[in-house]
Scaffold this motif. Structure first.
Motif, short mmCIF file in Angstrom:
data_model
loop_
_atom_site.label_atom_id
_atom_site.label_comp_id
_atom_site.label_asym_id
_atom_site.label_seq_id
_atom_site.Cartn_x
_atom_site.Cartn_y
_atom_site.Cartn_z
N UNK A 17 -3.67 6.76 -2.92
CA UNK A 17 -3.35 5.51 -2.22
C UNK A 17 -3.82 5.61 -0.77
N UNK A 18 -3.52 6.72 -0.12
CA UNK A 18 -3.98 6.93 1.24
C UNK A 18 -5.50 6.90 1.31
N UNK A 19 -6.15 7.55 0.38
CA UNK A 19 -7.62 7.57 0.37
C UNK A 19 -8.20 6.17 0.26
N UNK A 20 -7.63 5.36 -0.61
CA UNK A 20 -8.13 3.98 -0.78
C UNK A 20 -7.90 3.14 0.48
N UNK A 21 -6.75 3.31 1.10
CA UNK A 21 -6.46 2.56 2.33
C UNK A 21 -7.40 2.98 3.46
N UNK A 22 -7.64 4.26 3.58
CA UNK A 22 -8.55 4.76 4.61
C UNK A 22 -9.95 4.19 4.41
N UNK A 23 -10.39 4.10 3.16
CA UNK A 23 -11.70 3.50 2.87
C UNK A 23 -11.78 2.04 3.32
N UNK A 24 -10.63 1.40 3.40
CA UNK A 24 -10.56 0.01 3.85
C UNK A 24 -10.37 -0.09 5.37
N UNK A 25 -10.38 1.05 6.04
CA UNK A 25 -10.25 1.06 7.49
C UNK A 25 -8.82 0.97 7.99
N UNK A 89 -2.14 -0.26 -3.20
CA UNK A 89 -3.25 -0.51 -2.26
C UNK A 89 -3.35 -1.99 -1.94
N UNK A 90 -3.27 -2.83 -2.93
CA UNK A 90 -3.36 -4.28 -2.71
C UNK A 90 -2.20 -4.76 -1.85
#
Length: 114
Positions: A17-25, A89-90
């Motif tokens: 979840x953290x990885x996906x959020x970081x990818x979104x800035x 994430x959403x």
């Protein structure tokens, strides 16, 4: 530009979840990043609050801490058996895009499909 919501994921929330959020800035730290695995819930909440970060968790103990009048920067609670990575994430992305840290102050949000 208005301040943006930042997150603190406790050790119960999946790193993906953290990885996906970081990818979104989106600014995210985890208990693992801070070498705080195994810390007491009160310590995680205090640290997240001091850092001005919304604490994300599956642990209902944080709701009890919040209802006791303890000040915090916000809490997001999800159910481990019901909320998959995409739902988290959403939901967290929506909060990040639609709310400010002031909006989240002392509030509790529950992950829900969006």
């Amino acid at each position: 530009m208005a301040a943006r919501v930042r997150y603190y994921l406790d050790e119960n929330v999946q790193i993906a979840i953290a990885e996906q959020l970081i990818r979104r800035g989106i600014d995210v730290v985890t208990a693992r990043d801070l070498n705080l695995l195994g810390e007491e819930d009160t310590n995680h909440l205090e640290r997240a609050t001091a850092m001005g970060r919304v604490l994300c968790t599956h642990d209902t103990d944080y709701i009890q801490l919040a209802s006791s009048g303890r000040q915090h920067a916000g809490i997001v609670l999800g159910q481990q058996d019901q909320h998959h990575i995409g739902a988290w994430v959403t939901f967290l992305t929506r909060i990040h895009n639609e709310h400010t840290p002031d909006d989240m102050q002392n509030s509790v949000a529950y992950v829900r499909p969006v």
